[in-house]
Design a protein around this motif. Structure first.
Motif, PDB file in Angstrom:
ATOM      1  N   ALA A 139       0.828  -1.199   0.000  1.00  0.00           N
ATOM      2  CA  ALA A 139       0.000   0.000   0.000  1.00  0.00           C
ATOM      3  C   ALA A 139       0.868   1.257   0.000  1.00  0.00           C
ATOM      4  CB  ALA A 139      -0.916  -0.006   1.217  1.00  0.00           C
ATOM      5  N   VAL A 140       0.377   2.302  -0.698  1.00  0.00           N
ATOM      6  CA  VAL A 140       1.102   3.576  -0.745  1.00  0.00           C
ATOM      7  C   VAL A 140       0.125   4.729  -0.540  1.00  0.00           C
ATOM      8  CG1 VAL A 140       2.907   2.658  -2.259  1.00  0.00           C
ATOM      9  CG2 VAL A 140       0.886   3.744  -3.259  1.00  0.00           C
ATOM     10  N   HIS A 141       0.669   5.907  -0.276  1.00  0.00           N
ATOM     11  CA  HIS A 141      -0.114   7.116  -0.013  1.00  0.00           C
ATOM     12  C   HIS A 141      -0.820   7.553  -1.296  1.00  0.00           C
ATOM     13  CE1 HIS A 141      -1.086  11.243   1.110  1.00  0.00           C
ATOM     14  NE2 HIS A 141      -0.748  10.961   2.376  1.00  0.00           N
ATOM     15  N   SER A 142      -2.132   7.792  -1.206  1.00  0.00           N
ATOM     16  CA  SER A 142      -2.893   8.150  -2.405  1.00  0.00           C
ATOM     17  C   SER A 142      -2.535   9.535  -2.925  1.00  0.00           C
ATOM     18  CB  SER A 142      -4.396   8.076  -2.113  1.00  0.00           C
ATOM     19  OG  SER A 142      -4.764   9.024  -1.125  1.00  0.00           O
ATOM     20  N   GLY A 143      -2.122  10.428  -2.036  1.00  0.00           N
ATOM     21  CA  GLY A 143      -1.722  11.753  -2.502  1.00  0.00           C
ATOM     22  C   GLY A 143      -0.377  11.750  -3.188  1.00  0.00           C
TER      23      GLY A 143
ATOM     24  N   VAL B 117      -0.055   5.824 -10.365  1.00  0.00           N
ATOM     25  CA  VAL B 117      -0.188   4.393 -10.114  1.00  0.00           C
ATOM     26  C   VAL B 117      -1.676   4.034 -10.020  1.00  0.00           C
ATOM     27  CG1 VAL B 117       0.341   2.503  -8.532  1.00  0.00           C
ATOM     28  CG2 VAL B 117       2.006   4.354  -8.868  1.00  0.00           C
ATOM     29  N   PRO B 118      -2.149   3.075 -10.809  1.00  0.00           N
ATOM     30  CA  PRO B 118      -3.572   2.686 -10.692  1.00  0.00           C
ATOM     31  C   PRO B 118      -3.816   1.948  -9.380  1.00  0.00           C
ATOM     32  CG  PRO B 118      -2.434   1.203 -12.189  1.00  0.00           C
ATOM     33  CD  PRO B 118      -1.438   2.275 -11.830  1.00  0.00           C
ATOM     34  N   ASP B 119      -4.909   2.305  -8.698  1.00  0.00           N
ATOM     35  CA  ASP B 119      -5.236   1.558  -7.478  1.00  0.00           C
ATOM     36  C   ASP B 119      -6.066   0.333  -7.843  1.00  0.00           C
ATOM     37  OD1 ASP B 119      -8.277   1.984  -6.562  1.00  0.00           O
ATOM     38  OD2 ASP B 119      -7.580   3.829  -7.520  1.00  0.00           O
ATOM     39  N   SER B 120      -5.968  -0.677  -7.013  1.00  0.00           N
ATOM     40  CA  SER B 120      -6.564  -1.965  -7.360  1.00  0.00           C
ATOM     41  C   SER B 120      -8.090  -1.921  -7.371  1.00  0.00           C
ATOM     42  CB  SER B 120      -6.077  -3.042  -6.390  1.00  0.00           C
ATOM     43  OG  SER B 120      -6.466  -2.731  -5.062  1.00  0.00           O
ATOM     44  N   ILE B 121      -8.686  -1.107  -6.503  1.00  0.00           N
ATOM     45  CA  ILE B 121     -10.151  -1.057  -6.464  1.00  0.00           C
ATOM     46  C   ILE B 121     -10.695  -0.452  -7.750  1.00  0.00           C
ATOM     47  CG2 ILE B 121     -12.147  -0.075  -5.264  1.00  0.00           C
ATOM     48  CD1 ILE B 121     -10.565  -0.275  -2.676  1.00  0.00           C
ATOM     49  N   MET B 122     -10.093   0.639  -8.205  1.00  0.00           N
ATOM     50  CA  MET B 122     -10.526   1.236  -9.471  1.00  0.00           C
ATOM     51  C   MET B 122     -10.294   0.256 -10.624  1.00  0.00           C
ATOM     52  SD  MET B 122     -11.887   4.013 -10.698  1.00  0.00           S
ATOM     53  CE  MET B 122     -11.454   5.368  -9.590  1.00  0.00           C
ATOM     54  N   THR B 123      -9.177  -0.435 -10.579  1.00  0.00           N
ATOM     55  CA  THR B 123      -8.860  -1.401 -11.633  1.00  0.00           C
ATOM     56  C   THR B 123      -9.892  -2.522 -11.679  1.00  0.00           C
ATOM     57  OG1 THR B 123      -6.509  -0.906 -11.369  1.00  0.00           O
ATOM     58  CG2 THR B 123      -7.092  -2.951 -12.514  1.00  0.00           C
ATOM     59  N   LEU B 124     -10.198  -3.084 -10.514  1.00  0.00           N
ATOM     60  CA  LEU B 124     -11.185  -4.152 -10.469  1.00  0.00           C
ATOM     61  C   LEU B 124     -12.561  -3.642 -10.867  1.00  0.00           C
ATOM     62  CD1 LEU B 124     -11.923  -7.066  -9.839  1.00  0.00           C
ATOM     63  CD2 LEU B 124     -12.141  -6.444  -7.425  1.00  0.00           C
TER      64      LEU B 124
ATOM     65  N   LYS C  63     -13.256  -0.966   4.430  1.00  0.00           N
ATOM     66  CA  LYS C  63     -14.523  -0.341   4.758  1.00  0.00           C
ATOM     67  C   LYS C  63     -14.419   1.173   4.628  1.00  0.00           C
ATOM     68  CE  LYS C  63     -16.000  -3.926   8.009  1.00  0.00           C
ATOM     69  NZ  LYS C  63     -16.409  -4.220   9.407  1.00  0.00           N
ATOM     70  N   VAL C  64     -15.543   1.812   4.311  1.00  0.00           N
ATOM     71  CA  VAL C  64     -15.574   3.268   4.206  1.00  0.00           C
ATOM     72  C   VAL C  64     -15.244   3.906   5.551  1.00  0.00           C
ATOM     73  CG1 VAL C  64     -17.069   5.255   3.765  1.00  0.00           C
ATOM     74  CG2 VAL C  64     -17.180   3.238   2.271  1.00  0.00           C
ATOM     75  N   ASP C  65     -15.881   3.424   6.608  1.00  0.00           N
ATOM     76  CA  ASP C  65     -15.585   3.949   7.944  1.00  0.00           C
ATOM     77  C   ASP C  65     -14.153   3.606   8.323  1.00  0.00           C
ATOM     78  OD1 ASP C  65     -18.157   4.886   8.107  1.00  0.00           O
ATOM     79  OD2 ASP C  65     -18.901   3.235   9.334  1.00  0.00           O
ATOM     80  N   GLY C  66     -13.364   4.619   8.562  1.00  0.00           N
ATOM     81  CA  GLY C  66     -11.977   4.408   8.949  1.00  0.00           C
ATOM     82  C   GLY C  66     -11.008   4.270   7.796  1.00  0.00           C
ATOM     83  N   ALA C  67     -11.475   4.426   6.551  1.00  0.00           N
ATOM     84  CA  ALA C  67     -10.579   4.296   5.398  1.00  0.00           C
ATOM     85  C   ALA C  67      -9.553   5.427   5.395  1.00  0.00           C
ATOM     86  CB  ALA C  67     -11.380   4.308   4.108  1.00  0.00           C
ATOM     87  N   SER C  68      -8.313   5.052   5.111  1.00  0.00           N
ATOM     88  CA  SER C  68      -7.232   6.044   5.059  1.00  0.00           C
ATOM     89  C   SER C  68      -6.955   6.449   3.616  1.00  0.00           C
ATOM     90  CB  SER C  68      -5.967   5.463   5.689  1.00  0.00           C
ATOM     91  OG  SER C  68      -5.525   4.339   4.946  1.00  0.00           O
ATOM     92  N   ASN C  69      -6.118   7.472   3.450  1.00  0.00           N
ATOM     93  CA  ASN C  69      -5.738   7.930   2.116  1.00  0.00           C
ATOM     94  C   ASN C  69      -4.659   7.007   1.560  1.00  0.00           C
ATOM     95  OD1 ASN C  69      -7.492  10.154   2.048  1.00  0.00           O
ATOM     96  ND2 ASN C  69      -6.054  11.375   3.265  1.00  0.00           N
ATOM     97  N   THR C  70      -5.091   5.799   1.221  1.00  0.00           N
ATOM     98  CA  THR C  70      -4.139   4.761   0.838  1.00  0.00           C
ATOM     99  C   THR C  70      -4.608   4.068  -0.428  1.00  0.00           C
ATOM    100  OG1 THR C  70      -3.633   4.375   3.176  1.00  0.00           O
ATOM    101  CG2 THR C  70      -2.992   2.655   1.620  1.00  0.00           C
ATOM    102  N   LEU C  71      -3.660   3.827  -1.342  1.00  0.00           N
ATOM    103  CA  LEU C  71      -3.945   2.990  -2.506  1.00  0.00           C
ATOM    104  C   LEU C  71      -3.780   1.525  -2.091  1.00  0.00           C
ATOM    105  CD1 LEU C  71      -2.080   4.829  -5.414  1.00  0.00           C
ATOM    106  CD2 LEU C  71      -4.394   5.189  -4.549  1.00  0.00           C
TER     107      LEU C  71
END
Length: 449
Positions: free
Chosen positions: A210-214, A220-227, A298-306
């Motif tokens: 995992a890496v910082h989304s900012g 770098v494409p994130d896996s959720i968007m890719t899937l 989960k949305v609750d507690g999600a961090s700015n992470t790819l």
């Protein structure tokens, strides 16, 4: 001796109701190892019910520790056809008791229904067979074999072995599988087609960690968007399945009224239907793809992470006339072709079940249609498809290719099998018992030899 079926039906129904309620009280959840003893108790209760009717009964299993099935046999007139009656005594988990309006293991009558887990699926199938048997007593029109399975709700893993081991005892001219339903209250049906099933887990990976989304988003494409993009490729803009090479076919000319469709489907207000073709084609004879599970933060507690990897479960229903081997190959090829941005794709086939198409013609089917029409006061049965899958029907067809296989059942559109508040429509159940008795009578009257 000619049996007065309506008169005998009235005599036996109170006892059948009591026996069904006793079966419902047994928590025979085959998916729960902690309740394995309840599955055993259910098999023993089923065995005892048919033994009391003069059947030779045995609890059988594919190997030591395998789920218990019941085989019961009773001879009819010499030279009469042999009929195998199938049902299953295991049930689905009841899940959250708070979702039930009455205790799931205490059969409760409300309105025109009897509620409880297994009250319909499929202990009512056992009860229907038992009712037909009691109507005739020792004046059977046919030779009867009962096969009551104990693991249908967990995939019938040992069924093929049981059919092979006990093939001589289970061989029949006609097989009646009581694990489906009717078209509507007051409208009987024979199930003549069922879609098959392929379940596949799909993972895409775009990062080693995992890496910082900012810091890295936008490059770098994130896996959720890719899937998500891969999932979106599975259907075209109209909602039809976009996987090439899958089979589709025509369906019976049956009207499915819009108001009933919306009520039964639970569709949210304003939702539009997907796909093309008639409603029943889309539900019965065309493939469908659904996503039934998704692994992501989960949305609750999600961090700015790819997230480095994301996973989903695809549930694909395949049309009668297709094969699971072809469907797996077509789906795999589509996923490989449409995985974006060089992501790593991993797929795992969870399980499969073949589709079924029954040629519902010939004397046994004529006997069944006449029996249903008589039981439902002149209403002829619909040749119905089912969008869901009962893979073991294909296994019966393969094991006994010379037999006529009739798929019947006790369910109706509001049965809610597998869900909370599963219920059996009592008046329709009585017609099911009557229809099976008429069917056995009609089969016994067919020309012999």
């Amino acid at each position: 001796m000619t049996v007065d079926i309506p008169a005998r039906l009235a005599e036996v129904m109170p006892g059948i109701r009591r026996d069904l309620e006793d079966l419902v009280r047994i928590q025979s959840v085959s998916a729960d190892p902690a309740r394995a003893s309840e599955v055993e108790r259910s098999a023993e209760a089923t065995r005892d019910l048919f033994a009391a009717e003069g059947f030779t009964c045995e609890i059988v299993r594919a190997y030591d520790g395998a789920p218990p099935a019941v085989i019961a046999e009773k001879a009819g007139p010499e030279g009469a056809p042999t009929v195998l009656l199938y049902a299953h005594h295991d049930v689905q988990p009841e899940n959250d008791h708070a979702d039930w309006d009455s205790p799931p293991w205490e059969p409760t009558e409300r309105g025109d229904r009897l509620y409880g887990r297994g009250a319909a699926d499929d202990k009512a199938g056992i009860a229907a067979h038992l009712g037909a048997v009691r109507i005739f007593g020792d004046d059977l029109a046919v030779n009867l074999v009962m096969f009551i399975e104990g693991e249908e709700e967990v995939g019938s893993d040992t069924l093929v072995e049981l059919l092979k081991t006990y093939q001589d005892r289970l061989a029949a001219d006609v097989i009646v599988i009581a694990d489906s339903g009717n078209w509507d209250i007051g409208e009987p049906a024979l199930t003549t087609s069922l879609r098959g099933l392929v379940r596949m887990d799909v993972e895409v990976r775009t990062l080693t960690h995992a890496v910082h989304s900012g810091m890295w988003g936008g490059l770098v494409p994130d896996s959720i968007m890719t899937l998500s993009r891969l999932i979106a490729s599975l259907n075209d803009d109209a909602g039809d399945v976009a996987v090439e090479g899958l089979h589709s076919g025509p369906a019976a000319d049956v009207e499915y009224p819009e108001a009933r469709l919306r009520a039964e489907s639970g569709a949210a207000e304003g939702i539009e239907w997907i796909g093309s073709g008639s409603v029943v084609e889309r539900l019965w004879t065309k493939p469908s793809i659904s996503i039934t599970g998704f692994d992501a933060p989960k949305v609750d507690g999600a961090s700015n992470t790819l997230v480095p990897a994301a996973r989903c479960r695809i549930s694909m229903r395949i049309a009668p006339g297709d094969t699971t081997a072809n469907a797996v190959q077509c789906l795999q090829a589509h996923l490989e072709k449409h995985t974006p941005w060089g992501a790593t794709l991993t797929t795992t086939v969870v399980d499969t079940g073949e589709a079924t198409q029954i040629d519902a013609s010939g004397p046994a089917y004529d006997a069944a249609r006449a029996a249903f029409a008589e039981a439902w006061d002149g209403t002829a049965p619909v040749d119905m498809g089912v969008g869901g899958s009962i893979p073991f029907i294909a296994e019966f067809l393969e094991a006994f290719p010379q037999a006529s296989v009739l798929v019947t059942g006790v369910e109706d559109p509001d049965t809610r099998a597998h869900g909370a508040n599963e219920g059996l429509h009592l008046a329709e159940f009585e017609k099911v018992v009557k229809a099976e008795a008429y069917l056995l009578r009609n089969l016994g009257e067919l020309p012999r030899g």
